[in-house]
Scaffold this active site. Structure first.
Site, PDB file in Angstrom:
ATOM      1  N   ASP A   1       6.849  -5.443   1.463  1.00 18.91           N
ATOM      2  CA  ASP A   1       7.725  -5.591   2.606  1.00 18.91           C
ATOM      3  C   ASP A   1       7.736  -7.031   3.134  1.00 18.91           C
ATOM      4  O   ASP A   1       7.598  -7.248   4.329  1.00 18.91           O
ATOM      5  CB  ASP A   1       7.212  -4.605   3.678  1.00 18.91           C
ATOM      6  CG  ASP A   1       8.080  -4.554   4.914  1.00 18.91           C
ATOM      7  OD1 ASP A   1       9.303  -4.648   4.780  1.00 18.91           O
ATOM      8  OD2 ASP A   1       7.515  -4.423   6.021  1.00 18.91           O
TER       9      ASP A   1
ATOM     10  N   GLU B   1      -2.682  -1.197   0.028  1.00 21.25           N
ATOM     11  CA  GLU B   1      -1.948   0.058  -0.102  1.00 21.25           C
ATOM     12  C   GLU B   1      -1.617   0.456  -1.543  1.00 21.25           C
ATOM     13  O   GLU B   1      -0.478   0.804  -1.855  1.00 21.25           O
ATOM     14  CB  GLU B   1      -0.680   0.023   0.757  1.00 21.25           C
ATOM     15  CG  GLU B   1      -0.986  -0.167   2.228  1.00 21.25           C
ATOM     16  CD  GLU B   1       0.188   0.189   3.136  1.00 21.25           C
ATOM     17  OE1 GLU B   1       1.315   0.278   2.647  1.00 21.25           O
ATOM     18  OE2 GLU B   1      -0.064   0.396   4.334  1.00 21.25           O
TER      19      GLU B   1
ATOM     20  N   GLU C   1      -3.883  -2.088   9.925  1.00 23.96           N
ATOM     21  CA  GLU C   1      -2.481  -2.184  10.363  1.00 23.96           C
ATOM     22  C   GLU C   1      -2.173  -1.033  11.306  1.00 23.96           C
ATOM     23  O   GLU C   1      -2.500   0.124  11.008  1.00 23.96           O
ATOM     24  CB  GLU C   1      -1.506  -2.103   9.168  1.00 23.96           C
ATOM     25  CG  GLU C   1      -1.462  -3.338   8.300  1.00 23.96           C
ATOM     26  CD  GLU C   1      -0.415  -3.256   7.178  1.00 23.96           C
ATOM     27  OE1 GLU C   1       0.575  -2.502   7.320  1.00 23.96           O
ATOM     28  OE2 GLU C   1      -0.607  -3.943   6.155  1.00 23.96           O
TER      29      GLU C   1
HETATM   30  C1  GCB Z   1       2.570  -1.432   5.556  1.00 23.21           C
HETATM   31  C2  GCB Z   1       2.420  -2.618   4.681  1.00 23.21           C
HETATM   32  C3  GCB Z   1       3.067  -3.849   5.277  1.00 23.21           C
HETATM   33  C4  GCB Z   1       4.394  -3.489   5.931  1.00 23.21           C
HETATM   34  C5  GCB Z   1       4.124  -2.481   7.026  1.00 23.21           C
HETATM   35  C6  GCB Z   1       5.389  -2.029   7.756  1.00 23.21           C
HETATM   36  O1  GCB Z   1       1.859  -0.475   5.453  1.00 23.21           O
HETATM   37  O2  GCB Z   1       1.098  -2.896   4.327  1.00 23.21           O
HETATM   38  O3  GCB Z   1       3.249  -4.805   4.277  1.00 23.21           O
HETATM   39  O4  GCB Z   1       5.062  -4.599   6.426  1.00 23.21           O
HETATM   40  O5  GCB Z   1       3.522  -1.354   6.480  1.00 23.21           O
HETATM   41  O6  GCB Z   1       5.741  -2.623   8.750  1.00 23.21           O
HETATM   42  O7  GCB Z   1       6.005  -1.073   7.294  1.00 23.21           O
END
Ligand code: GCB
Length: 604
Positions: free
Chosen positions: A163, A416, A507
């Site tokens: 992403d 992930e 996160e």
């Molecule tokens: C996640 C990813 C990250 C994304 C985030 C999101 O789990 O690790 O790279 O940007 O979610 O905002 O969806």
């Protein structure tokens, strides 16, 4: 792998600046040998920076394949008799370096350095043509992985399962440097302490032509440059009395001056900085210097307007200032190794780092977003032996570069990946073992996504720490913080009970449009982002095993085009141009209470 430096025996020239720039739309450059001539182009490009957002032409932004950089370089006259090297801090994702007509270095992996000894191809006092071809393609065999499809109208389109925008180019500095022919090639420092005495184990690797009898010695200098210890030999231990520890918030650094003498003459000298500290996981605690440490901070990105993933010292200092302002004591290099200058800064200022490889998107779940539901992750056509080989290389290069940084307290070998799928254990067990073998001094982890639950995950026990990304209240129970709170608490409790290991929630967050306000629990509003974070914090405070909170993300960042993103991912506590959203203020209030040690040089 040592960062090039100036020393009494070495000289360093920075090759950043403007290069001629040409996009290889027809994939002709390698075939036709573009390095052999002046590039036929009127375009110029600044280094370091991503090239994507620089030009007004969208075919450059969306280009899939090679781009070419070129400039003339003059080699100093005084370098006669020295070895001459070139080093690129990164070429994203693949680089080929030519000196005049000759290919001198090539490397795949967009976030780690590489280079070559080019002595035999250059003449001191004259110029040479430096040409660098850079490819942004991601395939099944690269880390991160991706795939290239042909569109109906014949264009090549890059797909990837992560992403953030696939920024490309020469993102970091390029160096030309000299060394003596017999040189210090690598230094490894491991530290510990007993009472007030620091114990330093070191190992020095020499390279080049040995004409014996070389004598290797080290001197240890404190932060004021005063010698506090010394030892002879390429390998050994030294003690530092009344040691000053490297601590979160107090980045005290010593220098190890490694010297090679031959017949009483100084042949080479390299200064390696290091901090004396220990890291340990004990039960459900994460200990730095024997004391429980609680991580506050963010998953970040190297991402700025215009320069994309280009390293910029001013932007870097600005970001560290904002980390200090919020009360963050740490961050994760999501989702790739950051510029080494970032690690040096973290060392000097006592910021704790979770250091991550670029292994992001090893998960067929995300292929579902592209209509490829039902695909298997660990399969011949996806994460296969080629992926594993690149992953081993990514881990090896990360540790080779960052092993001496005291700020790095934990390796994250993937973000992930599919942790609950068949094949996960077979894939990750050797990688966890490799990481431990390459660095026995730091804990190892990977970052888990929600389909790897305490019941379904197959690999958590291979690692020292649980790192969990959770989006209750956003992707799950969207807009319902009451249900989200129950689900989060239940899940964290289950991990705690099953493993008794430290949990870092790496996160959590909510996309937020600055200026959108609501009286209600309304996703995308500034109030919702702040309320969601508050909810997580209540749960963390009730869960003993939680030893860290890293909000996703520090700042809004660019992603590829898609209907779930509005000009990128908006989960930043700061906007992409680094203005605080309401959440930044509430984090600042919380972290002022959670952690009392402020990073050096930051306003509280
Ligand atoms: C996640 C990813 C990250 C994304 C985030 C999101 O789990 O690790 O790279 O940007 O979610 O905002 O969806």
């Amino acid at each position: 792998m040592l960062k090039p430096q100036n020393s009494p025996t070495r000289e360093l020239i920075n090759l950043d600046g403007l290069y001629s720039f040409k996009v290889d739309s027809d994939r002709a450059g390698l075939r036709d040998g573009w390095q052999q001539n002046k590039l036929d182009t009127a375009l110029e490009m600044g280094v370091p920076a991503s090239y994507n957002d620089i030009f007004t032409d969208s075919t450059i932004r969306d280009h899939v394949g090679w781009v070419w950089y070129q400039r003339e370089v003059r080699l100093p006259r005084g370098w006669a008799g020295e070895r001459v090297h070139i080093r690129l801090e990164s070429a994203t994702h693949e680089g080929k370096v030519f000196v005049n007509d000759v290919l001198v270095a090539e490397h795949v992996g967009g976030y780690t350095p590489f280079g070559a000894d080019i002595t035999d191809h250059v003449t001191p006092g004259t110029t040479f043509r430096l040409t660098i071809a850079v490819n942004n393609e991601l395939t099944q065999a690269t880390i991160p992985p991706g795939s290239i499809r042909q569109t109906e109208d014949g264009r090549r389109h890059q797909r990837y399962l992560h992403d953030f925008y696939n920024y490309a180019g020469l993102h970091r500095s390029i160096w030309l440097y000299s060394t003596p022919s017999l040189q210090v090639q690598d230094i490894t420092v491991a530290t510990g302490f007993t009472g007030t005495t620091g114990n330093i184990d070191y190992q020095i690797e020499l390279g080049g032509v040995m004409d014996g009898p070389e004598r290797v010695s080290v001197r240890i200098l404190d932060a004021d440059g005063k010698q506090v210890a010394a030892a002879a030999g390429a390998e050994g231990s030294v003690a530092i009395h009344d040691v000053v520890l490297w601590q979160p918030g107090k980045g005290y650094l010593y220098s190890m001056v490694a010297e090679v003498h031959n017949g009483g003459k100084l042949v080479d000298s390299y200064t390696q900085s290091f901090g004396v500290r220990t890291v340990e996981v004990r039960g459900n605690q994460f200990l730095i210097n024997g004391e429980p440490f609680y991580f506050t901070g963010f998953g970040m990105h190297e991402d700025h307007v215009t320069i994309g993933k280009g390293h910029s010292p001013a932007h870097m200092v600005g970001d560290f200032q904002l980390l200090g302002w919020t009360g963050a004591n740490s961050f994760r290099t999501a989702h790739y190794p950051y510029a080494e200058e970032v690690m040096d800064y973290a060392d000097r200022h006592g910021i704790v780092v979770i250091d991550e490889t670029a292994a992001v998107g090893l998960n067929a779940l995300f292929a579902g977003f592209f209509g490829e539901g039902g695909k298997k992750t660990y399969a011949e056509d996806f994460v296969n032996e080629d992926t594993a080989a690149s992953h081993r290389q990514a881990i090896t290069e990360l540790i080779a570069r960052d092993k001496n940084h005291p700020s790095v307290v934990l390796w994250s070998i993937a973000n992930e990946p599919a942790a609950a799928e068949e094949g996960a254990r077979e894939y990750f067990e050797p990688l966890a073992a490799l990481t431990r073998k390459l660095d026995p001094t730091r804990p190892v982890g990977f970052v888990n996504e929600i389909s790897g639950t305490p019941e379904t995950d197959r690999i958590a026990d291979l690692f020292d720490v649980l790192m969990l990304n959770r989006y209750y209240g956003w992707y799950v129970h969207t807009g319902d913080l009451a249900l989200a709170e129950r689900a989060l608490e239940a899940e964290l409790g289950a991990w705690e009970e099953k493993y008794g290991r430290p949990i870092i929630v790496t996160e959590y967050g909510a996309d937020t449009i600055p200026g959108l306000h609501s009286l209600y629990d309304q996703p995308w509003s500034e109030e919702y982002q702040a309320a969601l974070l508050d909810m997580y914090h209540r749960v963390f405070d009730r869960t003993a095993a939680v030893v860290g909170e890293h909000v996703w993300n520090f700042a809004d960042f660019q992603t590829s085009n898609g209907i779930i993103r509005v000009d990128g991912n908006r989960k930043g506590a700061f906007t992409r141009d680094r203005r605080p959203k309401a959440a930044a203020h509430s984090l600042r209030r919380r972290w002022a209470q959670v952690q009392h040690r402020k990073p050096d040089g930051q306003e509280g």
